[in-house]
Structures are given as C-alpha cells and as structure tokens.
Enzyme design. Structure first.
Site, PDB file in Angstrom:
ATOM      1  N   ALA A  29       0.822  -1.226   0.000  1.00 21.85           N
ATOM      2  CA  ALA A  29       0.000   0.000   0.000  1.00 21.85           C
ATOM      3  C   ALA A  29       0.849   1.267   0.000  1.00 21.85           C
ATOM      4  O   ALA A  29       0.320   2.367   0.161  1.00 21.85           O
ATOM      5  CB  ALA A  29      -0.942   0.006   1.206  1.00 21.85           C
ATOM      6  N   ASN A  30       2.158   1.127  -0.186  1.00 22.77           N
ATOM      7  CA  ASN A  30       3.004   2.323  -0.190  1.00 22.77           C
ATOM      8  C   ASN A  30       2.847   3.134  -1.471  1.00 22.77           C
ATOM      9  O   ASN A  30       3.278   4.294  -1.522  1.00 22.77           O
ATOM     10  CB  ASN A  30       4.481   1.950   0.026  1.00 22.77           C
ATOM     11  CG  ASN A  30       4.950   0.859  -0.904  1.00 22.77           C
ATOM     12  OD1 ASN A  30       4.571  -0.298  -0.727  1.00 22.77           O
ATOM     13  ND2 ASN A  30       5.754   1.203  -1.894  1.00 22.77           N
ATOM     14  N   TYR A 183       2.565 -14.238 -14.923  1.00 21.51           N
ATOM     15  CA  TYR A 183       1.619 -13.328 -14.271  1.00 21.51           C
ATOM     16  C   TYR A 183       0.174 -13.842 -14.335  1.00 21.51           C
ATOM     17  O   TYR A 183      -0.483 -14.027 -13.308  1.00 21.51           O
ATOM     18  CB  TYR A 183       1.710 -11.931 -14.885  1.00 21.51           C
ATOM     19  CG  TYR A 183       0.756 -10.959 -14.237  1.00 21.51           C
ATOM     20  CD1 TYR A 183       0.938 -10.573 -12.909  1.00 21.51           C
ATOM     21  CD2 TYR A 183      -0.346 -10.449 -14.934  1.00 21.51           C
ATOM     22  CE1 TYR A 183       0.049  -9.705 -12.291  1.00 21.51           C
ATOM     23  CE2 TYR A 183      -1.228  -9.577 -14.324  1.00 21.51           C
ATOM     24  CZ  TYR A 183      -1.029  -9.209 -13.005  1.00 21.51           C
ATOM     25  OH  TYR A 183      -1.918  -8.354 -12.397  1.00 21.51           O
TER      26      TYR A 183
HETATM   27  P1  NAP Z   1       2.554  -1.466  -8.456  1.00 27.15           P
HETATM   28  O1  NAP Z   1       2.435  -0.036  -8.812  1.00 27.15           O
HETATM   29  O2  NAP Z   1       3.709  -2.208  -9.054  1.00 27.15           O
HETATM   30  O3  NAP Z   1       2.570  -1.628  -6.869  1.00 27.15           O
HETATM   31  C1  NAP Z   1       2.726  -2.915  -6.336  1.00 27.15           C
HETATM   32  C2  NAP Z   1       2.816  -2.855  -4.837  1.00 27.15           C
HETATM   33  O4  NAP Z   1       3.078  -4.196  -4.379  1.00 27.15           O
HETATM   34  C3  NAP Z   1       3.997  -1.997  -4.353  1.00 27.15           C
HETATM   35  O5  NAP Z   1       3.644  -1.372  -3.152  1.00 27.15           O
HETATM   36  C4  NAP Z   1       5.084  -3.038  -4.110  1.00 27.15           C
HETATM   37  O6  NAP Z   1       6.050  -2.641  -3.172  1.00 27.15           O
HETATM   38  C5  NAP Z   1       4.224  -4.164  -3.537  1.00 27.15           C
HETATM   39  N1  NAP Z   1       4.925  -5.428  -3.497  1.00 27.15           N
HETATM   40  C6  NAP Z   1       5.501  -6.143  -4.487  1.00 27.15           C
HETATM   41  N2  NAP Z   1       6.093  -7.241  -3.991  1.00 27.15           N
HETATM   42  C7  NAP Z   1       5.865  -7.238  -2.646  1.00 27.15           C
HETATM   43  C8  NAP Z   1       6.216  -8.093  -1.595  1.00 27.15           C
HETATM   44  N3  NAP Z   1       6.947  -9.203  -1.775  1.00 27.15           N
HETATM   45  N4  NAP Z   1       5.788  -7.775  -0.345  1.00 27.15           N
HETATM   46  C9  NAP Z   1       5.053  -6.668  -0.118  1.00 27.15           C
HETATM   47  N5  NAP Z   1       4.732  -5.788  -1.069  1.00 27.15           N
HETATM   48  C10 NAP Z   1       5.139  -6.086  -2.331  1.00 27.15           C
HETATM   49  O7  NAP Z   1       1.248  -2.281  -8.883  1.00 27.15           O
HETATM   50  P2  NAP Z   1      -0.319  -1.872  -8.947  1.00 27.15           P
HETATM   51  O8  NAP Z   1      -0.635  -1.538 -10.344  1.00 27.15           O
HETATM   52  O9  NAP Z   1      -0.675  -0.925  -7.865  1.00 27.15           O
HETATM   53  O10 NAP Z   1      -0.964  -3.311  -8.669  1.00 27.15           O
HETATM   54  C11 NAP Z   1      -1.552  -3.652  -7.424  1.00 27.15           C
HETATM   55  C12 NAP Z   1      -2.264  -4.972  -7.607  1.00 27.15           C
HETATM   56  O11 NAP Z   1      -3.237  -4.845  -8.658  1.00 27.15           O
HETATM   57  C13 NAP Z   1      -1.345  -6.129  -8.010  1.00 27.15           C
HETATM   58  O12 NAP Z   1      -1.747  -7.306  -7.341  1.00 27.15           O
HETATM   59  C14 NAP Z   1      -1.599  -6.264  -9.515  1.00 27.15           C
HETATM   60  O13 NAP Z   1      -1.362  -7.578  -9.971  1.00 27.15           O
HETATM   61  C15 NAP Z   1      -3.063  -5.881  -9.603  1.00 27.15           C
HETATM   62  N6  NAP Z   1      -3.491  -5.411 -10.913  1.00 27.15           N
HETATM   63  C16 NAP Z   1      -2.968  -4.298 -11.452  1.00 27.15           C
HETATM   64  C17 NAP Z   1      -3.410  -3.875 -12.706  1.00 27.15           C
HETATM   65  C18 NAP Z   1      -2.869  -2.636 -13.363  1.00 27.15           C
HETATM   66  O14 NAP Z   1      -3.219  -2.401 -14.536  1.00 27.15           O
HETATM   67  N7  NAP Z   1      -2.069  -1.810 -12.689  1.00 27.15           N
HETATM   68  C19 NAP Z   1      -4.398  -4.608 -13.388  1.00 27.15           C
HETATM   69  C20 NAP Z   1      -4.916  -5.756 -12.800  1.00 27.15           C
HETATM   70  C21 NAP Z   1      -4.455  -6.148 -11.568  1.00 27.15           C
HETATM   71  P3  NAP Z   1       7.415  -1.872  -3.606  1.00 27.15           P
HETATM   72  O15 NAP Z   1       7.058  -0.434  -3.813  1.00 27.15           O
HETATM   73  O16 NAP Z   1       8.313  -2.111  -2.438  1.00 27.15           O
HETATM   74  O17 NAP Z   1       7.890  -2.525  -4.870  1.00 27.15           O
END
Ligand code: NAP
Length: 265
Positions: A29-30, A183
């Site tokens: 959530a950061n 993925y």
């Molecule tokens: P993002 O911008 O890459 O952010 C991902 C978050 O997950 C970051 O806070 C990251 O931390 C954290 N993370 C990754 N590995 C981790 C670990 N081992 N332990 C704890 N935290 C971890 O991605 P987002 O787009 O917000 O995606 C959030 C969710 O939505 C994901 O599950 C993704 O698969 C899903 N999703 C996204 C999309 C899209 O289009 N964006 C579409 C469908 C589904 P760090 O900052 O430390 O890396």
C-alpha cells in the site's frame, strides 16, 4: 501538554481497543492502487494498516495521508514473501487492535518479460508465484484468527482479468493476445485459492472475493493503463466494505459490463 498527534493517537488506540473503529490491512500500500485504496478506506473511517515491505516507503506514504488530515493510518512492515515479516505484522496488529476486519491482498508483481509459455524459466515463474500466489496464502493464513474476531470478516484478493481462463479462451476478448506464462497463471492460481478458501469459510460469515481493479496506469505497467488509480481503488474499496449480505467466492471486474460486474473464472 500533549500535542494533536498524541491526542489522536490515544483516541484511536481507545477506539481500536473498544472495537468501535473497523480495521483494514492492505499489502503493497506504499504506492499505486494499494495506496489509493488506503486513502479511500481511511476517508470512510477505517483504521488503515498501510502495508509496505520497505518501512521508509510505508512511513512516507502514511505521512502523506496524515498530511491530508487522515490520522487513522499507520505504516506496517510486511513483505509477503517473508514469513517472519508477516508474523511480525500479525503480532503488531494483534497487540494494537486485537481484531482485523478486512484484509486486502494487493501486493503483486508482473515478473520479467517476455513470458513465453514455451521458454520462460520456472525460476522466473516461481518468483511471480511466490508473491502473487504463495504470498497471498501466507498472509491470509497468518491473519485468519484475527479476521475471525470481526463481525463480518472480509478478504479482498486483488487479481487481474488476465487470470480468467474463460476470457482467455474467447478470441473476441480485448485482452485475448495478452497471454503471460507467469503473471496470468499466478492470478488464475490465486483465483482458485479464493474459491477454495471462500467455500471453506462460508459458514463462518467470511466474505472472500477475487477483485480485478482493471487496467490501471501505475508503475506496474509503466503507466500504460487507461484507468486511474482512483477508479481502480474505488472498485477494490467497494468489495472491502461488504456486509453480511455481500457475495463470497466470486470474481468481479469493472471491465465486465453487467449490472454486478461478475466475471467468469
Ligand atoms: P505497483 O504499482 O507495481 O505496486 C505494487 C505494490 O506491491 C507496491 O507497493 C510493491 O512494493 C508491492 N509489493 C511487491 N512485492 C511485494 C512483496 N513481496 N511484499 C510486499 N509488497 C510487495 O502495482 P499496482 O498496479 O498498484 O498493482 C496492485 C495490484 O493490482 C497487483 O496485485 C496487480 O497484480 C493488480 N493489478 C494491477 C493492474 C494494473 O493495470 N495496474 C491490473 C490488474 C491487476 P514496492 O514499492 O516495495 O515494490
């Protein structure tokens, strides 16, 4: 004399102890969708445990929300691939509020590219499964006892449309060409776990669903997604707020244009 921060902190501690304020833990959530979900749930009066694997990033993110007047947020270190870190987060939340109303398994990674089914190494595929699939399971199992203490325990597993095998079998689906050996498969596995867990816990009143936030502009995809984090987080938040009448064991996506946005598995 105590300052405002001390007053709010003591006040929240009292409300948490008396279980007057609902609590939510959001992993990853950061930033991005997780961060915006933290903001929206804090605005709705939840006490938000803002999960971050890097405590500095988590503290900075929580400070941003506090600067907006959302004092009901606290950063918690949690790396979903590290059981000791998950256990430390559980102990911290247990000591602070003794209950968890909502768990949002949001942390996720895309993995290295390209993701050819015939060539991608299982080492690379495993890394993605460690976060998206096994991470979801480890965090969920660690927090189940605290969730059981909630009136209506809710788990939101943040998935993707790319986890749907039915849609992947439909050549007219707009994301049909987006086949990913790590993925998409990890999200399909996470979906399967969601179904099994929801079935196992249905008589205990749990509401457990797989929620696709939609294709969203974040660091995840170099900001290529058409949707905003506000739109994605509003969809995730809707399923974090479910009450006793809400669905369980379902898959929802804003891309499914039906009245209830239910997606095929
Ligand atoms: P993002 O911008 O890459 O952010 C991902 C978050 O997950 C970051 O806070 C990251 O931390 C954290 N993370 C990754 N590995 C981790 C670990 N081992 N332990 C704890 N935290 C971890 O991605 P987002 O787009 O917000 O995606 C959030 C969710 O939505 C994901 O599950 C993704 O698969 C899903 N999703 C996204 C999309 C899209 O289009 N964006 C579409 C469908 C589904 P760090 O900052 O430390 O890396």
């Amino acid at each position: 004399m105590a300052n405002d921060a001390d007053f709010y902190s003591a006040n929240f501690a009292l409300q948490l102890k008396n279980k007057e304020m609902k609590t939510v833990l959001i992993t990853g959530a950061n930033k991005s969708i997780g961060f915006e979900t933290a903001r929206q749930l804090a605005q709705k009066g939840y006490f938000v445990y803002l999960g971050s694997r890097d405590i500095d990033n988590g503290t900075k993110a929580a400070s941003r929300l506090k600067a907006e007047g959302l004092a009901n947020v606290e950063a918690v270190t949690i790396d979903v691939c590290n059981k000791a870190s998950i256990e430390a987060a559980r102990k911290f939340i247990e000591s602070k509020s003794g209950v968890l109303d909502v768990l949002i398994n949001n942390a996720g990674i895309l993995g290295s590219q390209p993701q050819s089914a015939s060539e991608m190494s299982t080492d690379e595929i495993r890394k993605v499964f460690d976060t998206n699939f096994f991470g979801t399971i480890d965090v969920t199992q660690a927090f189940l006892a605290l969730l059981e203490k909630a009136e209506v325990p809710v788990i939101v597993n943040v998935t993707s449309g790319l986890g749907s095998l039915t849609l992947h079998s439909d050549p007219s689906w707009k994301y049909y060409p987006y086949k990913t050996a790590a993925y998409g498969t990890s999200k399909t596995a996470q979906n399967a776990y969601t179904v099994v867990l929801a079935h196992e816990l249905k008589d205990k009143g749990f509401k457990i669903n797989a929620i696709d936030p939609g294709y969203t502009a974040t660091d995840f995809n170099n900001h290529s997604g058409p949707n905003s984090v506000e739109y994605a987080a509003a969809f995730v938040t809707k399923y974090a707020l479910l009450d006793a009448d809400g669905p369980t064991g379902k898959y929802f996506s804003p891309d499914i244009e039906s009245e209830n946005n239910e997606s095929p598995w």
